[in-house]
Write a protein that holds these residues in place. Structure first.
Motif, mmCIF file in Angstrom:
data_model
loop_
_atom_site.group_PDB
_atom_site.id
_atom_site.type_symbol
_atom_site.label_atom_id
_atom_site.label_comp_id
_atom_site.label_asym_id
_atom_site.label_seq_id
_atom_site.Cartn_x
_atom_site.Cartn_y
_atom_site.Cartn_z
ATOM 1 N N ASN A 41 0.810 -1.213 0.000
ATOM 2 C CA ASN A 41 0.000 0.000 0.000
ATOM 3 C C ASN A 41 0.847 1.269 0.000
ATOM 4 O O ASN A 41 0.323 2.361 -0.232
ATOM 5 N N LEU A 42 2.166 1.145 0.258
ATOM 6 C CA LEU A 42 3.032 2.322 0.331
ATOM 7 C C LEU A 42 3.969 2.391 -0.872
ATOM 8 O O LEU A 42 4.060 1.457 -1.658
ATOM 9 N N ARG A 43 4.690 3.508 -0.983
ATOM 10 C CA ARG A 43 5.595 3.741 -2.113
ATOM 11 C C ARG A 43 6.982 4.143 -1.618
ATOM 12 O O ARG A 43 7.545 5.155 -2.037
ATOM 13 N N CYS A 44 7.561 3.351 -0.739
ATOM 14 C CA CYS A 44 8.872 3.665 -0.164
ATOM 15 C C CYS A 44 9.941 3.707 -1.257
ATOM 16 O O CYS A 44 10.000 2.811 -2.107
ATOM 17 N N PRO A 45 10.821 4.729 -1.245
ATOM 18 C CA PRO A 45 11.715 4.987 -2.378
ATOM 19 C C PRO A 45 12.880 4.013 -2.549
ATOM 20 O O PRO A 45 13.497 3.987 -3.610
ATOM 21 N N GLU A 46 13.209 3.213 -1.532
ATOM 22 C CA GLU A 46 14.315 2.264 -1.671
ATOM 23 C C GLU A 46 13.815 0.820 -1.622
ATOM 24 O O GLU A 46 14.531 -0.086 -1.194
ATOM 25 N N CYS A 47 12.586 0.603 -2.072
ATOM 26 C CA CYS A 47 11.974 -0.718 -2.004
ATOM 27 C C CYS A 47 11.351 -1.089 -3.351
ATOM 28 O O CYS A 47 10.590 -0.290 -3.907
ATOM 29 N N PRO A 48 11.641 -2.272 -3.886
ATOM 30 C CA PRO A 48 11.045 -2.667 -5.165
ATOM 31 C C PRO A 48 9.518 -2.697 -5.143
ATOM 32 O O PRO A 48 8.874 -2.370 -6.138
ATOM 33 N N SER A 53 8.907 -1.834 -9.150
ATOM 34 C CA SER A 53 9.997 -1.976 -10.115
ATOM 35 C C SER A 53 10.484 -3.408 -10.295
ATOM 36 O O SER A 53 11.574 -3.634 -10.809
ATOM 37 N N PHE A 54 9.704 -4.396 -9.860
ATOM 38 C CA PHE A 54 10.128 -5.786 -9.997
ATOM 39 C C PHE A 54 10.303 -6.171 -11.466
ATOM 40 O O PHE A 54 9.513 -5.784 -12.325
ATOM 41 N N THR A 55 11.333 -6.981 -11.726
ATOM 42 C CA THR A 55 11.446 -7.608 -13.041
ATOM 43 C C THR A 55 10.931 -9.042 -12.972
ATOM 44 O O THR A 55 10.630 -9.632 -14.005
ATOM 45 N N ARG A 56 10.837 -9.621 -11.783
ATOM 46 C CA ARG A 56 10.237 -10.955 -11.630
ATOM 47 C C ARG A 56 8.712 -10.818 -11.524
ATOM 48 O O ARG A 56 8.206 -9.719 -11.273
ATOM 49 N N PRO A 57 7.975 -11.912 -11.706
ATOM 50 C CA PRO A 57 6.508 -11.849 -11.609
ATOM 51 C C PRO A 57 6.048 -11.412 -10.212
ATOM 52 O O PRO A 57 6.731 -11.663 -9.216
ATOM 53 N N THR A 58 4.908 -10.762 -10.153
ATOM 54 C CA THR A 58 4.327 -10.328 -8.885
ATOM 55 C C THR A 58 3.009 -11.054 -8.658
ATOM 56 O O THR A 58 2.360 -11.509 -9.609
ATOM 57 N N GLY A 59 2.614 -11.175 -7.386
ATOM 58 C CA GLY A 59 1.355 -11.857 -7.108
ATOM 59 C C GLY A 59 1.215 -12.262 -5.654
ATOM 60 O O GLY A 59 1.903 -11.736 -4.771
ATOM 61 N N MET A 60 0.315 -13.216 -5.410
ATOM 62 C CA MET A 60 -0.017 -13.690 -4.071
ATOM 63 C C MET A 60 0.341 -15.167 -3.909
ATOM 64 O O MET A 60 0.088 -15.979 -4.801
ATOM 65 N N TYR A 83 7.494 -13.096 5.294
ATOM 66 C CA TYR A 83 7.722 -11.783 4.696
ATOM 67 C C TYR A 83 8.939 -11.878 3.786
ATOM 68 O O TYR A 83 9.875 -12.613 4.062
ATOM 69 N N PHE A 84 8.893 -11.142 2.686
ATOM 70 C CA PHE A 84 10.085 -10.881 1.875
ATOM 71 C C PHE A 84 9.938 -9.487 1.294
ATOM 72 O O PHE A 84 10.560 -8.558 1.723
ATOM 73 N N GLN A 85 9.049 -9.350 0.327
ATOM 74 C CA GLN A 85 8.668 -8.034 -0.185
ATOM 75 C C GLN A 85 7.163 -7.882 0.000
ATOM 76 O O GLN A 85 6.450 -8.850 0.202
ATOM 77 N N GLY A 86 6.662 -6.646 -0.100
ATOM 78 C CA GLY A 86 5.228 -6.415 0.011
ATOM 79 C C GLY A 86 4.748 -6.302 1.447
ATOM 80 O O GLY A 86 5.516 -6.422 2.399
ATOM 81 N N GLU A 87 3.449 -6.064 1.598
ATOM 82 C CA GLU A 87 2.793 -5.953 2.904
ATOM 83 C C GLU A 87 2.000 -7.227 3.161
ATOM 84 O O GLU A 87 0.977 -7.485 2.519
ATOM 85 N N ASP A 274 14.976 -9.322 -6.852
ATOM 86 C CA ASP A 274 14.370 -9.627 -8.145
ATOM 87 C C ASP A 274 14.507 -11.091 -8.548
ATOM 88 O O ASP A 274 14.150 -11.453 -9.674
ATOM 89 N N GLY A 275 15.032 -11.917 -7.658
ATOM 90 C CA GLY A 275 15.131 -13.336 -7.975
ATOM 91 C C GLY A 275 16.139 -13.652 -9.062
ATOM 92 O O GLY A 275 15.982 -14.601 -9.823
ATOM 93 N N LYS A 276 17.207 -12.878 -9.115
ATOM 94 C CA LYS A 276 18.245 -13.089 -10.129
ATOM 95 C C LYS A 276 18.935 -14.439 -9.950
ATOM 96 O O LYS A 276 19.295 -15.099 -10.914
ATOM 97 N N TYR A 277 19.102 -14.823 -8.672
ATOM 98 C CA TYR A 277 19.810 -16.070 -8.372
ATOM 99 C C TYR A 277 18.822 -17.144 -7.909
ATOM 100 O O TYR A 277 18.934 -17.677 -6.809
#
Length: 318
Positions: A41-48, A53-60, A83-87, A274-277
């Motif tokens: 729900n937020l837009r923190c400037p140092e968080c994907p 700005s994710f390049t990997r898929p997003t979802g639940m 928890y990893f990313q998101g709320e 971004d799940g690069k590895y």
């Protein structure tokens, strides 16, 4: 005893690996971070999540995938960070996921911006089995708070936290233990004394002053605190900035735990936003098989030989 034995295997294999500079890996992950959602729900400037700005898929995260992860890891898992990313509270079944892990005797924790703690769910939180709730609150006035937690309402966070703590006292519950986490920046460091007073008054169990991760720190940032005790970066002689901590060719995280994204990708650590590895996918292999596969072992070998070549390690405090 099985979990203690597993931890002992991990610890001694980690120590041995440092001595011989080759990845010896006994045991299974004793900790996991599993991502309920990438939504926030937020837009923190140092968080994907905040930057979208994710390049990997997003979802639940699906309940079925979570059940599979718990079934595969419950015999040796001691700590689960939901928890990893998101709320995490944006996941409609979040507290059900917590309860499922708790029933399997796994210590559960999560991190939240606390905008979704309210009268309708506070009792459910207390009854879920959640053992630790980490609440991010990075300012003591709305003006300062919203500078980083863009779109957030400080009053809402403080009311929700007070409600939970009051209800916990009323019901004589021990858990969840409340950790108030404050990302110290150049814009909020002057409010630390007020923060400490408020935290003491409201009765949180622990206050953590945390250094802020900044992606492009080399040229400096107004998010870097003036008090460098609260910074993970220091200035250099040529006017640039560098990581304060020396990057050593070792990392306990690679031996003790991993991250699982909402769609079942297994990652080496929480800096791989971004799940690069991606070391494997739960849809294709079980957790124990991914944990000891050749790709994971080669990553650990690379880390032991020259960790500075791994880009996700360049901002790490480990």
């Amino acid at each position: 005893m099985k979990k203690l034995y597993n931890f002992t295997l991990l610890y001694f294999s980690f120590q041995l690996s440092q001595i011989i500079r080759k990845p010896i890996h006994w045991g299974k992950p004793t900790t996991l971070s599993i991502e309920p959602t990438t939504s926030c729900n937020l837009r923190c400037p140092e968080c994907p999540s905040g930057l979208r700005s994710f390049t990997r898929p997003t979802g639940m995260l699906s309940k079925q995938l979570f059940e599979k992860a718990i079934e595969q890891s419950k015999d040796y898992l001691t700590y689960l960070h939901l928890y990893f990313q998101g709320e995490p509270f944006l996941h409609p079944e979040f507290l059900e996921l917590v309860s499922l892990a708790d029933r399997n005797q796994i210590f559960t924790a999560t991190s939240t911006n606390a905008h979704y703690i309210h009268e309708d769910n506070v009792d459910k939180i207390l009854q879920s089995g959640l053992k630790q709730l980490i609440v991010s609150m990075d300012g003591m006035t709305q003006e300062v708070y919203q500078d980083y937690r863009i779109g957030g309402k400080l009053e809402k966070v403080q009311k929700g936290l007070a409600l939970l703590l009051n209800r916990r006292r009323e019901t004589k519950n021990t858990y969840p233990r409340i950790v108030l986490q404050y990302l110290v920046t150049g814009k909020n460091e002057q409010q630390i004394p007020a923060l400490k007073d408020w935290a003491r008054t409201i009765g949180v169990d622990e206050l953590q002053l945390k250094t802020t991760q900044i992606y492009d720190f080399e040229d400096g940032s107004d998010l870097i605190p003036k008090d460098l005790n609260y910074s993970r970066y220091i200035p250099t002689a040529n006017g640039k900035w560098k990581l304060k901590k020396t990057i050593e060719n070792k990392c306990w995280r690679m031996w003790q735990g991993a991250v699982i994204t909402w769609d079942g990708r297994m990652l080496p650590c929480c800096f791989d936003k971004d799940g690069k590895y991606t070391m494997g996918k739960l849809a294709e292999q079980p957790i124990p098989a991914i944990w000891s596969n050749s790709k994971y072992q080669n990553f650990r070998k690379m880390l032991l030989q020259n960790r500075k070549q791994i880009d996700i390690c360049q901002n790490c405090t480990e």
